[in-house]
Design a protein around this motif. Structure first.
Motif, PDB file in Angstrom:
ATOM      1  N   GLU A 102       0.394  -1.875   0.303  1.00  0.00           N
ATOM      2  CA  GLU A 102      -0.248  -0.040   0.495  1.00  0.00           C
ATOM      3  C   GLU A 102       0.884   1.137   0.127  1.00  0.00           C
ATOM      4  OE1 GLU A 102      -3.002   0.340   2.698  1.00  0.00           O
ATOM      5  OE2 GLU A 102      -3.707  -1.673   2.534  1.00  0.00           O
ATOM      6  N   THR A 118      -5.986  14.596  -1.991  1.00  0.00           N
ATOM      7  CA  THR A 118      -4.344  13.450  -2.333  1.00  0.00           C
ATOM      8  C   THR A 118      -5.068  12.064  -2.315  1.00  0.00           C
ATOM      9  OG1 THR A 118      -5.045  12.726   0.114  1.00  0.00           O
ATOM     10  CG2 THR A 118      -4.555  14.435  -0.296  1.00  0.00           C
ATOM     11  N   ALA A 136       1.092   5.376   1.306  1.00  0.00           N
ATOM     12  CA  ALA A 136       0.225   6.300   2.185  1.00  0.00           C
ATOM     13  C   ALA A 136      -0.441   7.261   1.129  1.00  0.00           C
ATOM     14  CB  ALA A 136       1.183   6.913   2.693  1.00  0.00           C
ATOM     15  N   SER A 137      -1.239   7.805   1.324  1.00  0.00           N
ATOM     16  CA  SER A 137      -1.833   8.613   0.990  1.00  0.00           C
ATOM     17  C   SER A 137      -0.925   9.473   0.585  1.00  0.00           C
ATOM     18  CB  SER A 137      -3.636   9.117   1.022  1.00  0.00           C
ATOM     19  OG  SER A 137      -4.223   8.413   0.589  1.00  0.00           O
ATOM     20  N   GLU A 138      -0.787  10.553  -0.918  1.00  0.00           N
ATOM     21  CA  GLU A 138      -0.256  11.672  -1.054  1.00  0.00           C
ATOM     22  C   GLU A 138      -1.005  12.897  -1.178  1.00  0.00           C
ATOM     23  OE1 GLU A 138       3.123   9.345  -2.080  1.00  0.00           O
ATOM     24  OE2 GLU A 138       2.750   9.332  -4.404  1.00  0.00           O
ATOM     25  N   GLY A 139       0.105  13.954  -2.048  1.00  0.00           N
ATOM     26  CA  GLY A 139      -1.253  15.036  -2.476  1.00  0.00           C
ATOM     27  C   GLY A 139      -0.980  14.408  -4.079  1.00  0.00           C
ATOM     28  N   MET A 140      -1.910  15.442  -4.787  1.00  0.00           N
ATOM     29  CA  MET A 140      -1.399  15.032  -6.242  1.00  0.00           C
ATOM     30  C   MET A 140      -2.589  16.419  -6.944  1.00  0.00           C
ATOM     31  SD  MET A 140      -4.222  12.411  -7.063  1.00  0.00           S
ATOM     32  CE  MET A 140      -5.535  12.014  -6.714  1.00  0.00           C
TER      33      MET A 140
END
Lengths: 291, 203
Positions: A229, A258, A231-235
């Motif tokens: 997995e 994110t 980890a959620s990240e900005g986009m």
């Protein structure tokens, strides 16, 4: 008498929505700078077209306009107004300022190509802003509701002179296949070289599940070289995210702040506008290297 | 610090963990980099979004590499107290998972100070991390289709408060009447990165 006439005129500076077509929303420059609160940018899907529409009627480039999906919008003017349409061409004078007399209607037909038509009115649409913007964000629900027949939209007073331009010579959004520039994404290394090669070799079909949030693309299934997995990240818009299905999503104006799936690449920002004009069934190709 | 590409207008800085993210985010808020229009922290990354008319991702990368992260993520931010009625539907399950009584879960949740590490999922949804001993609570096996607004919840190493009704898989331990997101307020989000939170038992 002049003052009274002016005030009467100002109270009738409205556009009444007679019909909306499949989807019409109010959009402006969006809500930049609030990502840390979990608030996405939103705004017009085809920013260049929305800005052009505003310039043609002497507005600030980021004034609120209407974003019309696949035509069908009918508006009635409450006063003598000046409008301009840009983006997908809809059987009315296009890329040009056009007067609309009080009680007359603007009717948008079905565009022969392109998806989104922008309608700017001189003075701008002045519905109540939310967090500094009048844009409807279909993902977060922020901003004014989606337009419905019977809505009466307030129109502002002009703030600058008309530009003295009769017609802006811009090409219509193309039908068929579109090729855009792609740049490496932060997680291109989660994919084997045969997947990144397949990515740029594939003619991706824009599927019917596409919307202002993103284009869901169908074609070669992109396999990962890494499991596990993220980890959620900005986009931001232009991100090409690959969920477990291997079928990428190209994020547009209402992209989430994110995301938790790897982003293999990014469409060059200037080309994202053109992607916002793609209809289901059209194909999209990417030119560039992902590593 | 690893700087990863994120298209023509942004770059993604990857760090070792939450403390490093909070330290860099605090430094970038205190001393903004020219031409950066948005800074978005997450669990292990900070996204910097540029105004392409003003700067380039390469120039911003140089500036970020020169930035000294703030040391010690705690203590700097504003402190918010949130009264919570601890009657959540999953309080018993959480206690069972941790091998304690429900009252112990409440004492532990109220007995530590929390810091908002980042936001995501929905406007104003903050991911809170504790000062003290780390938590580890599994998500629910099947997410709820409707979690009421104000629900106070736990999942993984985080606690959070649902800003509005939404689907959700976190374990619900209580509820607060404080609106954590209100578009009529400035700032709209109560739980912004760096804000410290103390939960108060109002059961």
């Amino acid at each position: 008498m002049t003052g009274r006439a002016a005030s009467q005129d100002s109270v009738t500076r409205t556009l009444t929505v007679v019909a909306t077509g499949p989807l019409t929303t109010v959009q402006d420059g969006g809500r930049p700078g609030q990502g840390a609160m979990g608030v996405g940018r939103s705004g017009a899907c085809d920013r260049a077209a929305a800005r052009l529409a505003n310039r043609l009627v002497g507005n600030d480039p980021d004034a609120a306009v209407l974003e019309v999906t696949l035509g069908g919008l009918v508006l009635r003017a409450g006063a003598d107004l000046v409008l301009a349409t840009t983006g997908a061409r809809c059987s009315v004078a296009h890329n040009a300022p056009v007067p609309l007399r009080a009680d007359r209607e603007l009717r948008l037909g079905l565009p022969p190509s392109g998806l989104r038509t922008y309608v700017a009115v001189r003075g701008g649409i002045t519905v109540e802003p939310v967090l500094g913007s009048r844009s409807t964000d279909l993902l977060s629900g922020l901003g004014p509701p989606v337009l419905a027949p019977g809505d009466v939209l307030p129109v502002g007073e002009p703030t600058a002179p008309m530009p003295g331009v009769d017609l802006a010579p811009v090409p219509d959004p193309p039908g068929g296949e579109l090729t855009v520039r792609v740049l490496p994404g932060p997680r291109a290394d989660w994919f084997p070289s045969r997947a990144t090669a397949a990515f740029t070799a594939t003619a991706w079909e824009v599927t019917g599940e596409s919307n202002r949030i993103g284009l869901r693309l169908a074609g070669a299934a992109l396999e990962r070289s890494r499991t596990g997995e993220l980890a959620s990240e900005g986009m931001v818009r232009g991100a090409l995210q690959v969920p477990p299905s291997g079928q990428p999503v190209l994020f547009l104006a209402d992209a989430p702040v994110t995301g938790g799936y790897p982003v293999i690449g990014y469409v060059a920002d200037a080309d994202v506008d053109r992607c916002g004009q793609l209809r289901p069934g059209q194909t999209l190709r990417f030119r560039g290297a992902l590593s | 610090m690893r700087v990863l590409p994120a298209g023509s207008t942004a770059l993604l800085v990857e760090l070792d963990g939450l403390d490093e993210v909070l330290g860099l985010y605090a430094a970038l808020v205190a001393e903004p980099v020219d031409g950066v229009v948005d800074v978005v922290p997450a669990a292990r990354t900070v996204l910097l979004v540029t105004d392409p008319a003003v700067t380039t991702p390469a120039a911003v990368e140089q500036a970020v590499r020169r930035t000294t992260p703030r040391s010690g993520r705690r203590g700097g931010g504003e402190l918010v107290e949130l009264p919570v009625v601890y009657d959540g539907a999953d309080l018993g399950d959480v206690a069972g998972h941790l091998g304690v009584e429900p009252g112990d879960v409440v004492r532990r949740h109220t007995g530590t100070e929390w810091t908002v590490a980042f936001c995501g999922f929905a406007p104003g949804f903050g991911y809170l991390t504790p000062d003290g001993e780390p938590w580890q609570v599994p998500r629910r096996d099947s997410p709820r289709t409707k979690v009421p607004p104000g629900s106070v919840a736990l999942a993984g190493e985080f606690s959070g408060v649902y800003p509005r009704e939404s689907p959700g898989g976190w374990q619900l331990i209580g509820r607060t009447e404080v609106a954590v997101f209100d578009v009529a307020r400035d700032p709209a989000a109560l739980l912004r990165p760096g804000v410290r939170v103390r939960f108060v038992d109002a059961t």
